[in-house]
Motif scaffolding. Sequence first.
Motif, PDB file in Angstrom:
ATOM      1  N   LYS A 176       0.817  -1.219   0.000  1.00 45.68           N
ATOM      2  CA  LYS A 176       0.000   0.000   0.000  1.00 45.68           C
ATOM      3  C   LYS A 176       0.855   1.276   0.000  1.00 45.68           C
ATOM      4  O   LYS A 176       0.765   2.109   0.898  1.00 45.68           O
ATOM      5  N   PRO A 177       1.684   1.434  -1.027  1.00 45.90           N
ATOM      6  CA  PRO A 177       2.541   2.623  -1.098  1.00 45.90           C
ATOM      7  C   PRO A 177       1.757   3.872  -1.478  1.00 45.90           C
ATOM      8  O   PRO A 177       0.616   3.790  -1.943  1.00 45.90           O
ATOM      9  N   GLU A 178       2.398   5.026  -1.298  1.00 46.03           N
ATOM     10  CA  GLU A 178       1.820   6.299  -1.727  1.00 46.03           C
ATOM     11  C   GLU A 178       2.453   6.776  -3.029  1.00 46.03           C
ATOM     12  O   GLU A 178       1.821   7.495  -3.801  1.00 46.03           O
ATOM     13  N   PHE A 179       3.709   6.372  -3.253  1.00 45.50           N
ATOM     14  CA  PHE A 179       4.469   6.850  -4.406  1.00 45.50           C
ATOM     15  C   PHE A 179       5.015   5.656  -5.180  1.00 45.50           C
ATOM     16  O   PHE A 179       5.576   4.724  -4.607  1.00 45.50           O
ATOM     17  N   LEU A 180       4.838   5.682  -6.508  1.00 44.44           N
ATOM     18  CA  LEU A 180       5.352   4.625  -7.363  1.00 44.44           C
ATOM     19  C   LEU A 180       6.296   5.206  -8.408  1.00 44.44           C
ATOM     20  O   LEU A 180       5.930   6.124  -9.147  1.00 44.44           O
ATOM     21  N   LEU A 181       7.509   4.666  -8.453  1.00 46.86           N
ATOM     22  CA  LEU A 181       8.424   4.964  -9.540  1.00 46.86           C
ATOM     23  C   LEU A 181       8.130   3.981 -10.659  1.00 46.86           C
ATOM     24  O   LEU A 181       8.354   2.774 -10.509  1.00 46.86           O
ATOM     25  N   CYS A 182       7.607   4.481 -11.750  1.00 47.46           N
ATOM     26  CA  CYS A 182       7.312   3.651 -12.924  1.00 47.46           C
ATOM     27  C   CYS A 182       8.490   3.807 -13.884  1.00 47.46           C
ATOM     28  O   CYS A 182       8.548   4.764 -14.671  1.00 47.46           O
ATOM     29  N   ASP A 183       9.447   2.888 -13.792  1.00 46.68           N
ATOM     30  CA  ASP A 183      10.710   3.015 -14.518  1.00 46.68           C
ATOM     31  C   ASP A 183      10.588   2.370 -15.903  1.00 46.68           C
ATOM     32  O   ASP A 183      10.906   1.202 -16.087  1.00 46.68           O
ATOM     33  N   GLU A 184      10.096   3.143 -16.863  1.00 45.51           N
ATOM     34  CA  GLU A 184       9.829   2.674 -18.221  1.00 45.51           C
ATOM     35  C   GLU A 184       9.023   1.372 -18.198  1.00 45.51           C
ATOM     36  O   GLU A 184       9.443   0.347 -18.750  1.00 45.51           O
ATOM     37  N   PRO A 185       7.850   1.388 -17.573  1.00 49.37           N
ATOM     38  CA  PRO A 185       7.099   0.154 -17.338  1.00 49.37           C
ATOM     39  C   PRO A 185       6.465  -0.455 -18.572  1.00 49.37           C
ATOM     40  O   PRO A 185       5.972  -1.584 -18.510  1.00 49.37           O
ATOM     41  N   ILE A 186       6.462   0.263 -19.696  1.00 50.65           N
ATOM     42  CA  ILE A 186       5.802  -0.280 -20.891  1.00 50.65           C
ATOM     43  C   ILE A 186       6.761  -0.475 -22.062  1.00 50.65           C
ATOM     44  O   ILE A 186       6.373  -1.004 -23.089  1.00 50.65           O
ATOM     45  N   SER A 187       8.021  -0.080 -21.913  1.00 53.81           N
ATOM     46  CA  SER A 187       8.938  -0.097 -23.060  1.00 53.81           C
ATOM     47  C   SER A 187       9.258  -1.508 -23.539  1.00 53.81           C
ATOM     48  O   SER A 187       9.609  -1.704 -24.703  1.00 53.81           O
ATOM     49  N   ALA A 188       9.140  -2.519 -22.653  1.00 55.20           N
ATOM     50  CA  ALA A 188       9.444  -3.894 -23.046  1.00 55.20           C
ATOM     51  C   ALA A 188       8.206  -4.655 -23.509  1.00 55.20           C
ATOM     52  O   ALA A 188       8.291  -5.850 -23.811  1.00 55.20           O
ATOM     53  N   LEU A 189       7.069  -3.962 -23.587  1.00 55.46           N
ATOM     54  CA  LEU A 189       5.811  -4.624 -23.928  1.00 55.46           C
ATOM     55  C   LEU A 189       5.414  -4.376 -25.379  1.00 55.46           C
ATOM     56  O   LEU A 189       5.809  -3.372 -25.982  1.00 55.46           O
ATOM     57  N   HIS A 217      10.409   6.667 -22.690  1.00 55.46           N
ATOM     58  CA  HIS A 217      10.925   7.196 -23.953  1.00 55.46           C
ATOM     59  C   HIS A 217       9.792   7.624 -24.885  1.00 55.46           C
ATOM     60  O   HIS A 217       9.978   8.495 -25.725  1.00 55.46           O
ATOM     61  N   ASP A 218       8.640   6.978 -24.738  1.00 53.61           N
ATOM     62  CA  ASP A 218       7.509   7.235 -25.634  1.00 53.61           C
ATOM     63  C   ASP A 218       6.870   8.571 -25.274  1.00 53.61           C
ATOM     64  O   ASP A 218       6.079   8.683 -24.344  1.00 53.61           O
ATOM     65  N   LEU A 219       7.204   9.609 -26.036  1.00 57.40           N
ATOM     66  CA  LEU A 219       6.752  10.958 -25.704  1.00 57.40           C
ATOM     67  C   LEU A 219       5.238  11.112 -25.844  1.00 57.40           C
ATOM     68  O   LEU A 219       4.626  11.880 -25.101  1.00 57.40           O
ATOM     69  N   SER A 220       4.633  10.390 -26.774  1.00 56.12           N
ATOM     70  CA  SER A 220       3.181  10.473 -26.929  1.00 56.12           C
ATOM     71  C   SER A 220       2.474   9.887 -25.715  1.00 56.12           C
ATOM     72  O   SER A 220       1.489  10.441 -25.222  1.00 56.12           O
ATOM     73  N   MET A 221       2.978   8.753 -25.215  1.00 61.60           N
ATOM     74  CA  MET A 221       2.373   8.122 -24.051  1.00 61.60           C
ATOM     75  C   MET A 221       2.577   8.969 -22.799  1.00 61.60           C
ATOM     76  O   MET A 221       1.693   9.068 -21.944  1.00 61.60           O
ATOM     77  N   VAL A 222       3.735   9.602 -22.690  1.00 61.95           N
ATOM     78  CA  VAL A 222       4.006  10.467 -21.540  1.00 61.95           C
ATOM     79  C   VAL A 222       3.017  11.628 -21.508  1.00 61.95           C
ATOM     80  O   VAL A 222       2.517  11.995 -20.441  1.00 61.95           O
ATOM     81  N   ARG A 223       2.721  12.198 -22.656  1.00 60.10           N
ATOM     82  CA  ARG A 223       1.745  13.287 -22.697  1.00 60.10           C
ATOM     83  C   ARG A 223       0.380  12.803 -22.235  1.00 60.10           C
ATOM     84  O   ARG A 223      -0.335  13.502 -21.517  1.00 60.10           O
ATOM     85  N   HIS A 224       0.027  11.588 -22.619  1.00 58.32           N
ATOM     86  CA  HIS A 224      -1.296  11.040 -22.282  1.00 58.32           C
ATOM     87  C   HIS A 224      -1.458  10.856 -20.771  1.00 58.32           C
ATOM     88  O   HIS A 224      -2.494  11.192 -20.199  1.00 58.32           O
ATOM     89  N   ILE A 225      -0.426  10.341 -20.112  1.00 62.13           N
ATOM     90  CA  ILE A 225      -0.586   9.946 -18.714  1.00 62.13           C
ATOM     91  C   ILE A 225      -0.150  11.030 -17.724  1.00 62.13           C
ATOM     92  O   ILE A 225      -0.593  11.035 -16.578  1.00 62.13           O
ATOM     93  N   SER A 226       0.678  11.976 -18.142  1.00 62.90           N
ATOM     94  CA  SER A 226       1.325  12.882 -17.183  1.00 62.90           C
ATOM     95  C   SER A 226       0.519  14.143 -16.889  1.00 62.90           C
ATOM     96  O   SER A 226      -0.143  14.697 -17.760  1.00 62.90           O
ATOM     97  N   THR A 227       0.632  14.597 -15.649  1.00 62.69           N
ATOM     98  CA  THR A 227       0.106  15.894 -15.246  1.00 62.69           C
ATOM     99  C   THR A 227       1.107  16.977 -15.622  1.00 62.69           C
ATOM    100  O   THR A 227       0.769  17.972 -16.242  1.00 62.69           O
ATOM    101  N   ARG A 228       2.357  16.768 -15.204  1.00 65.75           N
ATOM    102  CA  ARG A 228       3.458  17.644 -15.574  1.00 65.75           C
ATOM    103  C   ARG A 228       4.604  16.790 -16.099  1.00 65.75           C
ATOM    104  O   ARG A 228       4.671  15.597 -15.838  1.00 65.75           O
ATOM    105  N   ILE A 229       5.502  17.434 -16.846  1.00 65.47           N
ATOM    106  CA  ILE A 229       6.616  16.701 -17.464  1.00 65.47           C
ATOM    107  C   ILE A 229       7.917  17.455 -17.223  1.00 65.47           C
ATOM    108  O   ILE A 229       7.975  18.683 -17.336  1.00 65.47           O
TER     109      ILE A 229
END
Length: 326
Positions: A176-189, A217-229
């Motif tokens: 039950k964490p509060e903060f998650l580091l998503c370290d390129e979680p989709i790049s290998a998929l 690395h996927d700049l389009s996906m980062v725009r979709h999911i991120s609040t700030r970059i």
Amino acid sequence: MAEQNNQILLETKDLQKHFPIKDFFGRKKQAVKAVDGITFQIRKGETFGLVGESGCGKSTLGRTLIRMYEPTGGQIIFDGEDITKLEGAKLQPYHKRMQIIFQDPYSALDPHHNVEEIIREPMSLYTNASKSDIDEQIVELLKKVGMKADDMYKYAYEFSGGQRQRIGIARALAVKPEFLLCDEPISALDVSIQAQVVNMLEDLQEELGLTYLFVAHDLSMVRHISTRIGVMYLGKIVEIAESDELYDHPMHPYTEALLSAIPVADPELARSSKRKIIKGDLPSPMDVPGGCRFHTRCPYAKPECSQMEPPLVERTPGHFVACHIR
């Protein structure tokens, strides 16, 4: 995308992580300056996207934030507490509150353990729950990430890459964490699976009130999911802005070049657009250029760019850039 929240969960002040390079006799010869003086904040409930070329220090920054790596200098402040120098039992509660989703779901899961054992391990370490309670929580976690209860008795090799990543996410959520580091979680998929995983992460964030640092690395996906970059270059953050603001009005020449490299689906529009090519290679983090680190590749560089390092300055409300010419 999470709603705007101005309460700070995690911040750094002049954070540094250098990796020493030693000679044959064990004497320090040089240092790789992977993270070299970064100050920024992540708000509660937001997804802070972090982008940049390979080797710019994104993953190192994330892992230093959650204390997987020991910082060389500066401060890490989590929920108002300075955790930079905490060790042992004093640091353990913060490890529980900060977890990581790894990039490679194939190497991140122990092949000798089944799913139940993989998820149970952190729960046994950080909680005092009974075995029956943990069993119930494991089933609930698997359902949250789109898996079946019976999957808990299977081994990692029995699943696809996307399913393995879901198991990795369930493991990260187990304490039950509060903060998650998503370290390129989709790049290998596979591309067909990436959107599913990202949508699931957004749903989990909404349901559980999570805060993400999303490295990608996927700049389009980062725009979709991120609040700030934040845009990172050679150990420094050179630009920070709200997601749409950054994509619609980039200020730093490096950001402009990154965004111009995003593929355009419309052939006619692609032909008419002017792509901004970054010249040269990324300099070595063992020998960073003086002044602005991007000046050796910047088409707009002036003499002052090689002499003075630009500070990260708020040019418009919420939009920060480190550049002498913008």
